[in-house]
Design an enzyme around this catalytic site. Structure first.
Site, PDB file in Angstrom:
ATOM      1  N   HIS A 174      50.911  -2.586  46.216  1.00 12.73           N
ATOM      2  CA  HIS A 174      49.898  -3.115  45.484  1.00 12.73           C
ATOM      3  C   HIS A 174      49.917  -4.774  45.250  1.00 12.73           C
ATOM      4  CE1 HIS A 174      47.506  -2.606  41.883  1.00 12.73           C
ATOM      5  NE2 HIS A 174      47.527  -1.425  41.914  1.00 12.73           N
ATOM      6  N   ASP A 240      37.489  -1.177  40.607  1.00 10.23           N
ATOM      7  CA  ASP A 240      38.666  -0.145  40.523  1.00 10.23           C
ATOM      8  C   ASP A 240      38.079   0.908  41.393  1.00 10.23           C
ATOM      9  OD1 ASP A 240      41.040   1.116  40.670  1.00 10.23           O
ATOM     10  OD2 ASP A 240      41.096   1.575  38.508  1.00 10.23           O
ATOM     11  N   GLU A 292      44.471  -2.667  48.216  1.00  6.63           N
ATOM     12  CA  GLU A 292      45.397  -1.575  48.497  1.00  6.63           C
ATOM     13  C   GLU A 292      44.945  -0.581  49.524  1.00  6.63           C
ATOM     14  OE1 GLU A 292      46.067   0.402  44.757  1.00  6.63           O
ATOM     15  OE2 GLU A 292      45.046  -0.862  43.911  1.00  6.63           O
TER      16      GLU A 292
HETATM   17  C1  GLA Z   1      45.388   1.018  40.804  1.00  6.96           C
HETATM   18  C2  GLA Z   1      44.560   1.993  40.162  1.00  6.96           C
HETATM   19  C3  GLA Z   1      44.210   1.113  39.050  1.00  6.96           C
HETATM   20  C4  GLA Z   1      45.303   0.543  38.277  1.00  6.96           C
HETATM   21  C5  GLA Z   1      46.126  -0.279  39.187  1.00  6.96           C
HETATM   22  C6  GLA Z   1      47.250  -0.568  38.329  1.00  6.96           C
HETATM   23  O1  GLA Z   1      44.823  -0.035  41.666  1.00  6.96           O
HETATM   24  O2  GLA Z   1      43.468   2.273  41.045  1.00  6.96           O
HETATM   25  O3  GLA Z   1      43.172   1.802  38.085  1.00  6.96           O
HETATM   26  O4  GLA Z   1      46.053   1.747  37.568  1.00  6.96           O
HETATM   27  O5  GLA Z   1      46.454   0.425  39.982  1.00  6.96           O
HETATM   28  O6  GLA Z   1      48.482   0.193  38.078  1.00  6.96           O
END
Ligand code: GLA
Length: 328
Positions: A174, A240, A292
């Site tokens: 991450h 996201d 990610e």
């Molecule tokens: C990922 C998820 C997000 C958030 C981040 C941080 O990127 O998709 O919604 O929860 O982790 O924990």
């Protein structure tokens, strides 16, 4: 090439180590045994140091952050609908840690573990952790995360696992990029994706793929600020989202430097945040972009999203790469 090892802190009376791998260009990565975290990615240009990723300088911040800064998350990084799934006819009910769903693998996820760690070469560190049937998963899962830096300024993170019981394995790093001192809005993003996943209100994939149009179109590099402005027209204020990528996944760059991302998996989630300031994140003032690379979220519920099942007795290896380039 060299690796140094220092103590970064202590958790549950165990030392947390920091390994720093440096190459001939004075590029370095730092890695923590806690959460097999990618703690820093530093480059030196004309005698001046630049850090390309968000990081904290003390363990407490890593323990407290809800943003998973630089951590290895998993065993399954992305969301799993209803925190349940089937493998070979066997039902698994996991804890529900985000509404009715499961995010980041559960409360004993890799992001909370202090890994065993060792230098395995002049440019490589290996972090290992064995999980014994936690959070609803069954059996023993041995996880290795290896970080390698080469003289071409390329960072490889290699995830491997083996299990004695059917399970799932889809971890990622991450890491949040911020490749310049300027605002993240000015940095350019390019994603080699023609489609991304449609999600419901709980950010769970519906199974549909959408074309990367408008704010989601990063086929040609554009600034993250432009993307956010385009999103705002749709009354959306953050990224996201999971993009469908191939090996040459993405690039984030300023006019001075770039990081190119590669993966042998089929997805990349991007997430905008200011991991050091939740109020700013809530005001949509972002300092960085998480990128990610993983098999598409909720793959276990959708044919065509990829296979994250790790069967009893099987081994699996995944590699994500990040290459720093400087513009002369
Ligand atoms: C990922 C998820 C997000 C958030 C981040 C941080 O990127 O998709 O919604 O929860 O982790 O924990």
């Amino acid at each position: 090439m060299a690796v140094s090892k220092t103590i970064f802190g202590e958790i549950d009376s165990e030392p947390v180590y920091l390994y720093k791998i440096s190459n001939k260009n004075q590029t370095s990565i730092s890695v923590l045994s806690y959460a097999a975290t990618w703690q820093n990615f530093e480059v030196i240009e004309d005698g001046k140091k630049h850090s390309l990723i968000e990081h904290f300088d003390n363990l407490d911040d890593y323990i407290k952050t809800p943003y998973q800064v630089g951590k290895t998350i998993g065993r399954v990084a992305g969301r799993i609908k209803d925190a349940s799934f089937q493998i070979n006819g066997v039902d698994y009910q996991m804890e529900q840690n985000e509404g009715e769903n499961l995010l980041h693998g559960g409360s004993h996820g890799l992001q909370y573990q202090n890994f065993e760690s060792k230098k395995v070469a002049e440019n490589a560190v290996l972090l290992s952790h064995t999980v014994h049937g936690e959070d609803g998963f069954l059996g023993t899962l041995k996880v290795n995360v290896e970080y390698i830096l080469n003289d071409d300024n390329e960072v490889s993170i290699i995830y491997s696992a083996e299990t004695d019981h059917d399970t799932l394995f889809n971890p990622t790093c991450h890491v949040y990029f911020d490749v310049d001192d300027e605002n993240i809005r000015q940095q350019k993003l390019q994603i080699n994706a023609n489609s991304f996943l449609k999600v419901d209100d709980g950010k769970i994939p519906t199974g549909d793929f959408l074309a990367t149009d408008g704010p989601y179109d990063f086929k040609k590099a554009k600034t993250i600020g432009q993307g956010l402005d385009e999103l705002a027209l749709l009354n959306k204020y953050e990224y996201d989202d999971a993009f469908v990528v191939d090996n040459r996944a993405a690039t984030i760059k300023s006019d001075k430097r770039a990081v190119d991302l590669y993966t042998d998996r089929n997805g990349m989630v991007i997430f905008t945040a200011d991991p050091k300031d939740t109020e700013k994140t809530e005001k949509h003032e972002y300092s960085s972009l998480a990128m990610e690379m993983q098999t598409l979220p909720d793959a276990v519920h959708h044919l065509g999203f990829g296979d994250i099942v790790l069967g009893k007795g099987q081994k699996v290896v995944y590699t994500n790469k990040y290459k720093y380039r400087r513009f002369e």
